[in-house]
Design a protein around this motif. Sequence first.
Motif, mmCIF file in Angstrom:
data_model
loop_
_atom_site.group_PDB
_atom_site.id
_atom_site.type_symbol
_atom_site.label_atom_id
_atom_site.label_comp_id
_atom_site.label_asym_id
_atom_site.label_seq_id
_atom_site.Cartn_x
_atom_site.Cartn_y
_atom_site.Cartn_z
ATOM 1 N N UNK A 108 -10.486 16.563 12.687
ATOM 2 C CA UNK A 108 -10.157 16.426 11.270
ATOM 3 C C UNK A 108 -9.019 15.428 11.053
ATOM 4 N N UNK A 109 -8.041 15.439 11.960
ATOM 5 C CA UNK A 109 -6.905 14.516 11.826
ATOM 6 C C UNK A 109 -7.366 13.069 11.926
ATOM 7 N N UNK A 110 -8.243 12.798 12.872
ATOM 8 C CA UNK A 110 -8.729 11.416 13.041
ATOM 9 C C UNK A 110 -9.464 10.936 11.781
ATOM 10 N N UNK A 111 -10.342 11.777 11.270
ATOM 11 C CA UNK A 111 -11.073 11.416 10.058
ATOM 12 C C UNK A 111 -10.125 11.247 8.877
ATOM 13 N N UNK A 112 -9.153 12.151 8.769
ATOM 14 C CA UNK A 112 -8.197 12.125 7.658
ATOM 15 C C UNK A 112 -7.368 10.848 7.675
ATOM 16 N N UNK A 134 0.846 -1.196 0.000
ATOM 17 C CA UNK A 134 0.000 0.000 0.000
ATOM 18 C C UNK A 134 0.876 1.239 0.000
ATOM 19 N N UNK A 135 0.406 2.271 -0.703
ATOM 20 C CA UNK A 135 1.133 3.536 -0.736
ATOM 21 C C UNK A 135 0.124 4.671 -0.834
ATOM 22 N N UNK A 136 0.323 5.725 -0.053
ATOM 23 C CA UNK A 136 -0.552 6.888 -0.063
ATOM 24 C C UNK A 136 0.120 7.971 -0.888
ATOM 25 N N UNK A 137 -0.477 8.344 -1.998
ATOM 26 C CA UNK A 137 0.130 9.331 -2.885
ATOM 27 C C UNK A 137 0.185 10.697 -2.224
ATOM 28 N N UNK A 138 1.321 11.387 -2.436
ATOM 29 C CA UNK A 138 1.492 12.728 -1.889
ATOM 30 C C UNK A 138 1.238 13.800 -2.945
ATOM 31 N N UNK A 139 0.740 13.401 -4.117
ATOM 32 C CA UNK A 139 0.450 14.372 -5.163
ATOM 33 C C UNK A 139 -0.839 15.124 -4.834
ATOM 34 N N UNK A 140 -0.936 16.351 -5.394
ATOM 35 C CA UNK A 140 -2.169 17.106 -5.216
ATOM 36 C C UNK A 140 -3.331 16.296 -5.766
ATOM 37 N N UNK A 141 -4.494 16.445 -5.163
ATOM 38 C CA UNK A 141 -5.609 15.595 -5.527
ATOM 39 C C UNK A 141 -6.896 16.393 -5.607
ATOM 40 N N UNK A 192 2.062 16.741 16.975
ATOM 41 C CA UNK A 192 3.437 16.684 16.497
ATOM 42 C C UNK A 192 3.630 17.257 15.111
ATOM 43 N N UNK A 193 2.643 17.082 14.230
ATOM 44 C CA UNK A 193 2.756 17.610 12.866
ATOM 45 C C UNK A 193 2.112 18.975 12.727
ATOM 46 N N UNK A 194 1.531 19.471 13.819
ATOM 47 C CA UNK A 194 0.796 20.742 13.794
ATOM 48 C C UNK A 194 -0.316 20.715 12.738
ATOM 49 N N UNK A 195 -0.936 19.543 12.613
ATOM 50 C CA UNK A 195 -2.065 19.398 11.704
ATOM 51 C C UNK A 195 -1.710 19.532 10.241
ATOM 52 N N UNK A 196 -0.488 19.165 9.861
ATOM 53 C CA UNK A 196 -0.060 19.297 8.472
ATOM 54 C C UNK A 196 -0.374 18.011 7.709
ATOM 55 N N UNK A 197 -1.232 18.057 6.696
ATOM 56 C CA UNK A 197 -1.632 16.836 5.977
ATOM 57 C C UNK A 197 -0.463 16.071 5.366
ATOM 58 N N UNK A 198 0.520 16.792 4.794
ATOM 59 C CA UNK A 198 1.637 16.097 4.151
ATOM 60 C C UNK A 198 2.456 15.323 5.176
ATOM 61 N N UNK A 199 2.687 15.921 6.344
ATOM 62 C CA UNK A 199 3.461 15.226 7.367
ATOM 63 C C UNK A 199 2.723 13.987 7.872
ATOM 64 N N UNK A 200 1.410 14.083 7.959
ATOM 65 C CA UNK A 200 0.609 12.920 8.365
ATOM 66 C C UNK A 200 0.733 11.815 7.317
ATOM 67 N N UNK A 201 0.641 12.180 6.039
ATOM 68 C CA UNK A 201 0.796 11.192 4.971
ATOM 69 C C UNK A 201 2.171 10.529 5.023
ATOM 70 N N UNK A 202 3.209 11.329 5.236
ATOM 71 C CA UNK A 202 4.572 10.789 5.260
ATOM 72 C C UNK A 202 4.728 9.779 6.391
ATOM 73 N N UNK A 203 4.143 10.080 7.543
ATOM 74 C CA UNK A 203 4.218 9.146 8.667
ATOM 75 C C UNK A 203 3.532 7.828 8.313
ATOM 76 N N UNK A 204 2.326 7.912 7.776
ATOM 77 C CA UNK A 204 1.577 6.699 7.446
ATOM 78 C C UNK A 204 2.278 5.904 6.348
#
Length: 646
Positions: A287-291, A1-8, A362-374
């Motif tokens: 929002x983070x939990x849902x995301x 599995x991979x979560x794309x970091x491209x704009x969507x 820890x990520x200050x609610x930054x979507x990209x940082x959350x994606x990178x962690x996952x």
Amino acid sequence: MFISDQETATDMLQYEAIAKTVVKLIERTPGIPITIGVHGDWGAGKSSVLKMAQAALEEKEGVLCVWFNGWAFEGFEDAKTVVLETIIEELKRARPTSQKVKDAAKKLLKRVDWLKAAKKAGGLAFTVATGLPTFSQLGDLIGAAKTALGKSAKELTRQDIEGFADETTGIFKDAEEDSVPAHIHAFRKEFIELLEAAEIKQLVVMVDDLDRCLPSTAIGTLEAIRLFLFVERTAFVIGADEMMIEYAVRDHFPDLPPSAGPVSYARNYLEKLIQVPFRIPSLGVAETRTYITLLLIEAAFGSDHDGFKKLLDAAREDMRRPWLSEGITSKAMASAMGGANPPAAEQALVLAGQLTTMLAEGTKGNPRQIKRFLNSMLLRKEIGEARGFGADISVPALAKLMLAERFKSDFFEEIAREVSGASDGRSVRIKKLEEFVSTPAPVAAEATKPGTLSKTKPGKANPPDDIEDWAKIDWIKTWASLSPSLADVDLRPYIFVTRDKRMLLGGTGASTQLGQLTDELMSGSWMAKTAAQTAQGMTAPFAEELFDSVKLRILEEDSFTKQPAGVRGLLELVKARPELESRLVEFARELSVDKVGVWPPAAFGNAFTDSTARLEFQEILAGWAVQTENKPLQKASELSSKIGAK
């Protein structure tokens, strides 16, 4: 599995509301030029908002939407001309069969070519003023002629270049463009003619990644928009972190006064260039939990899966009022999935509950940082599978350890060292910590009558000595209280896949112990002395291998201006094993004189008890004292030699 970091264009964050507002604002100002800023930190989702707005605008008749990525053109000599050329070419591509568009575009491109050729002249028409270009200008002129005439440098003749110069100079003479304002006015007039020829009701330019550019590129792009392209029927949507653009303004105009009242000149300049700002908010806990849940479900089942689509719709409805949101519940998940939740869906819910608070903070609610962690978590699970020990790794346990690695690296390093040396891979200290945080908090003593003994309810005792430092840190205590418990888990597989820089664990107990002792000697703390004492009981070959292991780790460092932490470990090891003194001499000799600070003379001065090793080090010290590449080291060596002589 991979979560794309491209704009969507798939909206998991309710950013569609911002995109719709941008589109509505553009629609309401068709005859008035406008610049709209979509602001947010790197990874906040600016590009996704621009993509959503673009998708909505492209459905509207008479609207042409052009995408311009400033970062893609980083390094080009003149950002202004790149912006102008790109937009003109996009207009040509939008109307490929229109001769009127081709003619209008050709006229504008000639102006751009001449602008490039005259850029270094100090004026816009150097041939008019002097009749003779400089060598630098001649090179620019040839480059512009190649573009305009469609020829290579070898194919160009003198007549071609002179004819091109005469033609472009003629254009400027006609417009009296010896003045910059006159040239800009003429360009804007012809740009409007190009829009009319293309029958475009509104041109919308999406400018992305501007905050990644160098200051000169960022300012050049914004000025090109404002000076040349900001005409009727145009709109510019600029995705950038406004703090980075303010920095670019200050860097590009260093002589600006520091402030003008309550607002700085840099901010005033930015507000002049960008009229309407939208700020993308950071994700909150809900929002983070849902995301997190949506990302994991999409990665597991795909964006076209019916269950994911239904879950996305339910999440959007739930997030309309995030202050009332409960997140995606197990019931909502089952409803979307059409019955019982698949294991991957249940795991997504568990992970979202486990990770949300710490990732949001820890990520200050930054979507990209959350994606990178996952993504990193999923990748490491895949590594375990590929290596054949995937069954030994539970994703929730892996996620918990990765939280420590990501946000408390020193704490994680201590866990790794303990686990690497444990025969069963379990951490005694983690077990003590988890037991400590699960103990009820102390309760105050009950009031009693005078003359009677007070009654105190049982409370939490002081933490054991070996976890006392951990128990003082609230983050670590919160981490320890997370599920699952790691007290009775063999953590060696987890440490193996989480160590990106180096692997401690080998196939034998000896290599495991070597890695553990190396880390302890590198720590620069009291553990270095303990590790050196442990090495006293080892064989001579093991001690030599341990010395070399620490030495190599030290030499991997980028800077030696300050004493590396591992040097203390080497000194402790040599003190415990004097036969290694010759190796310490060699280490001192390998240090690059031009890279070290003043520490080597003092660090090694009293380390040698063997006369031969001491004499060899004195020779090295004398060499440092006479070299001239590193004056601080020279003075420190001279002083150390004088003290040694006394």
